[in-house]
Motif scaffolding. Structure first.
Motif, PDB file in Angstrom:
ATOM      1  N   ILE A 291      -6.645  -6.839  -1.706  1.00  0.00           N
ATOM      2  CA  ILE A 291      -7.636  -7.688  -1.048  1.00  0.00           C
ATOM      3  C   ILE A 291      -7.258  -9.165  -1.194  1.00  0.00           C
TER       4      ILE A 291
ATOM      5  N   PHE B 288       0.830  -1.201   0.000  1.00  0.00           N
ATOM      6  CA  PHE B 288       0.000   0.000   0.000  1.00  0.00           C
ATOM      7  C   PHE B 288       0.866   1.253   0.000  1.00  0.00           C
TER       8      PHE B 288
ATOM      9  N   VAL C 195      -4.658  -1.273  -2.325  1.00  0.00           N
ATOM     10  CA  VAL C 195      -5.176  -2.050  -1.204  1.00  0.00           C
ATOM     11  C   VAL C 195      -5.380  -3.467  -1.719  1.00  0.00           C
TER      12      VAL C 195
ATOM     13  N   LEU D 238     -10.861 -14.088  -5.410  1.00  0.00           N
ATOM     14  CA  LEU D 238     -11.842 -15.134  -5.735  1.00  0.00           C
ATOM     15  C   LEU D 238     -11.204 -16.247  -6.551  1.00  0.00           C
TER      16      LEU D 238
ATOM     17  N   PHE E 188      -9.827  -8.027  -5.515  1.00  0.00           N
ATOM     18  CA  PHE E 188     -10.901  -8.892  -5.038  1.00  0.00           C
ATOM     19  C   PHE E 188     -11.159 -10.021  -6.028  1.00  0.00           C
ATOM     20  N   GLY E 189     -11.115  -9.686  -7.317  1.00  0.00           N
ATOM     21  CA  GLY E 189     -11.257 -10.718  -8.336  1.00  0.00           C
ATOM     22  C   GLY E 189     -10.150 -11.754  -8.228  1.00  0.00           C
ATOM     23  N   ILE E 190      -8.934 -11.267  -8.001  1.00  0.00           N
ATOM     24  CA  ILE E 190      -7.799 -12.183  -7.854  1.00  0.00           C
ATOM     25  C   ILE E 190      -8.015 -13.085  -6.633  1.00  0.00           C
TER      26      ILE E 190
ATOM     27  N   TYR F 177      -8.934  -2.163  -5.649  1.00  0.00           N
ATOM     28  CA  TYR F 177      -9.478  -3.165  -4.742  1.00  0.00           C
ATOM     29  C   TYR F 177     -10.462  -4.105  -5.399  1.00  0.00           C
ATOM     30  N   ILE F 178     -11.094  -3.678  -6.450  1.00  0.00           N
ATOM     31  CA  ILE F 178     -11.982  -4.637  -7.103  1.00  0.00           C
ATOM     32  C   ILE F 178     -11.171  -5.649  -7.907  1.00  0.00           C
ATOM     33  N   LEU F 179     -10.117  -5.180  -8.548  1.00  0.00           N
ATOM     34  CA  LEU F 179      -9.256  -6.127  -9.268  1.00  0.00           C
ATOM     35  C   LEU F 179      -8.675  -7.166  -8.309  1.00  0.00           C
TER      36      LEU F 179
ATOM     37  N   PRO G  28      -8.159   5.123 -10.379  1.00  0.00           N
ATOM     38  CA  PRO G  28      -8.896   5.380  -9.143  1.00  0.00           C
ATOM     39  C   PRO G  28      -8.786   4.164  -8.227  1.00  0.00           C
ATOM     40  N   PRO G  29      -8.677   4.394  -6.913  1.00  0.00           N
ATOM     41  CA  PRO G  29      -8.399   3.292  -5.979  1.00  0.00           C
ATOM     42  C   PRO G  29      -9.396   2.153  -6.082  1.00  0.00           C
ATOM     43  N   ILE G  30     -10.636   2.454  -6.404  1.00  0.00           N
ATOM     44  CA  ILE G  30     -11.624   1.369  -6.457  1.00  0.00           C
ATOM     45  C   ILE G  30     -11.202   0.294  -7.434  1.00  0.00           C
ATOM     46  N   MET G  31     -10.535   0.695  -8.513  1.00  0.00           N
ATOM     47  CA  MET G  31     -10.108  -0.279  -9.507  1.00  0.00           C
ATOM     48  C   MET G  31      -9.170  -1.295  -8.863  1.00  0.00           C
TER      49      MET G  31
ATOM     50  N   VAL H 225      -3.551  -1.215 -12.941  1.00  0.00           N
ATOM     51  CA  VAL H 225      -4.459  -0.336 -12.196  1.00  0.00           C
ATOM     52  C   VAL H 225      -3.713   0.610 -11.269  1.00  0.00           C
TER      53      VAL H 225
END
Lengths: 311, 241, 289
Positions: free
Chosen positions: C37, C29, C35, C104, C100-102, C96-98, C91-94, C87
């Protein structure tokens, strides 16, 4: 009369008439699809338009569920009283929590909302042990009075989802919608042209929380049995996030399309191939982020671009 | 007559750095006040204090006889102070018209329909009527500066703070911008102009103050300031000596 | 009284565990603003690396630490090069969602490969404890605690004393400037992520000697790493030690003196309050976005 209105009215009529022609599994599937469309639309209002990524949205779903339980099972009032109280309580709690929390930006907001949801889940689990009351049932769960009419729940969810979609459409067409989009793109500049950013964010947060509360109340009554782990489940939040992202953040139809798509795919796959399904969802997320960061609807329409990095 | 805007003994510290030290000035009705000074003199900080995005360590800002220090930026904007930023910061995902519309709707409190027509008029008046439905990324840098100005104007300001609004423009474009500003003055808008282009600011300002390392080192009519030996040493020296 | 002291000791040791597996999270970070996940999955992979090496090769987890470090280092490097690099700066959301996909993908592929079974393995020395006047100190946790201090210290030295460390730090401060000065920013990011993943793998291996492991263990580790990072100050490496210790002690005391279930609630309320009151962490040294 333009085409959009015709399509809109026809699909409304079809949705209203659906329980007259179908029953059992079909209605259950339709009800859950409509619920997920609504949940994702709720999440989209703040997180999609203003880009305040809420990782704890499920907390209001859980609050609504337990309020409904208290009102219906402990106070023996009707579902409608429970529904209204769930909305009011969720909205008020959202204001109290949102006003300080919405000052945080980016990951900090996401983590704080997540922390609050997890904390409340533990409180719900431990409440009875801690206070010596037998109020919430803790991990043993809580049971509702039974209502066997599946059409009843179908219509309640349909009304809720119609409500939050209408609010989103009105938002999109109002100054409030512009304010949220401006906050997403440059919050300081938005404040500088006269937008009360704190208020706009809190409004969006509280509206979406009230609806989430009502969804929680309704789903719990439908399932008749809840535990803190089931109604405060972080996976409910995650589903809302992914559905919205998949369909397109900050658009009216995006979350609905994403939710319907993902829910139906999961219904087909996950009973049989849960792990394959989850891994696939992961791959879809990675693919969406890398290749179409605006989501399905956003990519089709050219949506509104990613906010630029803060200077 | 009481001044429109008054800055009283404003001090602003960031850790050990004193960005502003006891700065006072007044902006009168209908006046254009120029602020000049080398990089890091505290000009942008001063604007941030006036518009409420930074809280000063000491001192206060009075607008139309009322203390506004500590008010939130959106309140100050609605009271009638608007600014443009040094780096143009339009909302990139909204069209040029929507950028101005949101300022009219919130800063001036108009309904959405009235805000839309107001936005159209303002864009025409700054010469952006033809590009109103493009996104800000699709227009030229000079046009983005005008958009920044249009957005500030749409909030209906009594006082307008312009932060290096002419930086990077060609001399022709500077001339047009000066013409625009003179037109605004005739409509009764008072202005504080921070500018690096000395010739431009000298020509348009009624009075000038000079900041250096957070201190106000001179104040007066443009020709008096230009002749002040302290100013010549601190700032103009390199160019004029 | 001795109960409280024992709880305090347990808390400090648990804090060492937390600090060890959060250090990589803080590093990543701090340098990239990502971030991660999928962090818990790195812990999980490290744990399974130690597990299989012990089961198939009879290699003591302490001996296999460099191997798990190497495996996770390579894995992290590839992950960063292929996916996460795209990413950074978005934007930071990208991010943490990326990630998060990893998360899963890794967790569920691991489930397919290794089933959802809970696994433990008995390393002879790791099951034993030092005892002293009625107080118990499990050896495996003591080793982990020492290792936490060692790893954080080493990372800190690496960042402050070496050439690569200087490149990492200047990239963290201003990547555009760093690029202008001739630093290969992509390579620095890949190195950072690989390092972070490597030490997290080490942490996972240690964890496997005293906690049950299974493919879905990741998320809870990510959550704790979040808490530790926030308490210590996001991106501030020595803060990981402080945050970890604090969290461990608070949890352990709460569990001993109040109720085990409540300790989680208390942890999250503390996290929530710290974010509201001191978003830069308790020491005020973390960064804000």
């Amino acid at each position: 009369m333009n085409l959009r209105i015709v399509i809109g009215l026809t699909s409304c009529a079809a949705l209203i008439a659906l329980p007259l022609f179908f029953g059992g599994y079909a209605i259950r599937l339709a009800t859950l699809t409509i619920m997920w469309v609504g949940l994702a639309t709720c999440w989209n209002l703040l997180s999609g338009y203003a880009r305040y990524i809420d990782f704890g949205s499920v907390v209001y779903f859980g609050i609504g569920s337990y309020i409904a339980f208290l009102v219906m099972a402990r106070l023996e009032q009707s579902f409608w009283v429970a529904l209204i109280l769930a909305a009011v309580a969720s909205g008020l709690i959202a204001l109290a929590i949102g006003i300080p929390t919405l000052r945080l930006k980016g990951a900090y907001f996401a983590i704080a909302t997540f922390a609050f949801a997890e904390a409340l889940k533990q409180v719900a689990l431990e409440w009875d042990n801690l206070t010596g009351m037998s109020l919430l049932g803790g991990s043993h769960g809580a049971t509702f009075p039974i209502n066997t009419s599946s059409a009843f729940f179908y219509y309640v969810f349909l009304a809720l989802t119609a409500g939050i979609l209408t609010i989103t459409i009105l938002t999109e067409r109002s100054a409030f919608g512009y304010a949220l989009k401006a906050i997403a793109q440059d919050e300081d500049a938005a404040e500088g042209v006269g937008v009360n950013t704190a208020r706009a964010k809190a409004q969006a947060y509280a509206i979406s929380a009230s609806f989430l509360g009502m969804y929680g109340a309704t789903e719990s009554y439908w399932l008749t049995y809840i535990t803190p782990s089931s109604v405060f489940d972080v996976h409910i939040t995650i589903q809302m996030v992914i559905m919205t992202l998949l369909g397109g953040m900050g658009t009216v139809l995006g979350p609905a399309v994403g939710a319907a798509f993902l829910y139906l795919v999961s219904e087909m796959l996950w009973a049989r191939f849960l792990y394959v399904y989850m891994a696939m969802v992961g791959l879809i997320i990675i693919g969406v982020i890398l290749f179409m960061p605006q989501g399905i609807v956003g990519s089709l329409r050219g949506g509104f671009p990613k906010p630029h990095k803060e200077a | 007559m009481a001044p429109l805007l008054e800055v009283r003994k404003v001090t602003c510290r960031f850790g050990a750095l004193e960005a502003l030290a006891d700065v006072d000035f007044q902006l009168r009705e209908g006046e254009i006040l120029g602020i000049i000074g080398p990089n890091g003199a505290g000009k942008t900080t001063l604007f941030n204090v006036i518009t409420g995005s930074i809280r000063p360590s000491a001192g206060e800002v009075i607008f139309q006889g009322r203390k506004i220090t500590g008010e939130r930026p959106y309140r100050i904007c609605r009271l009638g102070i608007a600014r443009t930023s040094q780096i143009a910061r339009p909302f990139p995902g909204l069209t040029v018209r929507e950028n101005v519309l949101i300022a009219a709707a919130y800063g001036k409190g108009l309904s959405l329909d009235r805000a839309r027509s107001e936005a159209g008029e303002i864009l025409t008046s700054v010469g952006l009527g033809a590009v109103a439905d493009l996104t800000p990324t699709a227009i030229s840098p000079a046009s983005r500066r005008r958009l920044e100005l249009a957005r500030a104007l749409a909030t209906g300001p009594r006082a307008l703070l312009l932060d290096e609004n002419m930086a990077g423009l060609t001399s022709g474009e500077i001339g047009e911008m000066l013409g625009l500003l003179n037109g605004l003055r005739e409509r009764g808008i008072s202005m504080v102009v921070v500018e690096h282009i000395i010739k431009a600011v000298m020509g348009i300002s009624d009075r000038i103050i000079v900041l250096d390392h957070g201190h106000k080192i001179a104040e007066g009519r443009p020709h008096e300031v230009a002749a002040d030996p302290q100013v010549v040493v601190a700032y103009l020296g390199r160019r004029y000596a | 009284m001795s109960l409280t002291i024992q709880a305090l000791i347990n808390g400090i040791l648990l804090g060492g565990v937390y600090a060890l597996y959060s250090a990589g999270f803080c590093l990543i970070f701090g340098v990239m603003g990502v971030v991660n996940i999928a962090h818990g999955e790195l812990v999980m992979l490290g744990a399974f690396a130690a597990y299989w090496l012990f089961l198939l090769g009879r290699i003591d987890p302490l001996i296999s630490l460099p191997i798990s470090f190497g495996l996770l280092f390579c894995f992290g490097y590839i992950l960063q090069r292929l996916l996460i690099n795209r990413v950074v700066g978005a934007p930071p959301i990208m991010s943490y969602i990326l990630t998060f996909g990893i998360h899963l993908v890794i967790a569920n592929v691991a489930l397919l490969a290794w089933t959802a079974d809970f696994r433990t393995f008995a390393v002879p020395w790791a099951g034993t404890s030092l005892t002293w006047g009625g107080l118990v100190i499990p050896k495996a946790r003591l080793v982990t605690f020492v290792l936490a201090g060692f790893v954080v210290g080493l990372l800190y030295l690496l960042l402050s004393r070496t050439r690569a460390g200087r490149a990492i730090r200047s990239t963290a401060q201003d990547w555009e400037m760093a690029r202008l000065m001739g630093i290969n920013v992509r390579a620095v990011y890949a190195l950072t992520f690989a390092l972070g993943a490597g030490v997290t793998g080490v942490a996972g291996s240690m964890v496997s000697t005293f906690f049950v492991i299974h493919p879905q263990m990741g998320l809870q580790y990510t959550i704790v790493a979040f808490c530790v990072a926030v308490l210590g100050g996001m991106g501030y490496l020595p803060g990981a030690l402080l945050g970890g210790l604090l969290l461990g002690v608070v949890e352990s005391l709460c569990a001993a003196l109040l109720s085990p279930g409540l300790s989680v609630a208390v942890t999250f309320f503390i996290l929530f309050l710290v974010l509201l009151i001191r978003p830069r962490g308790l020491l005020g040294r973390g960064m804000l976005e």
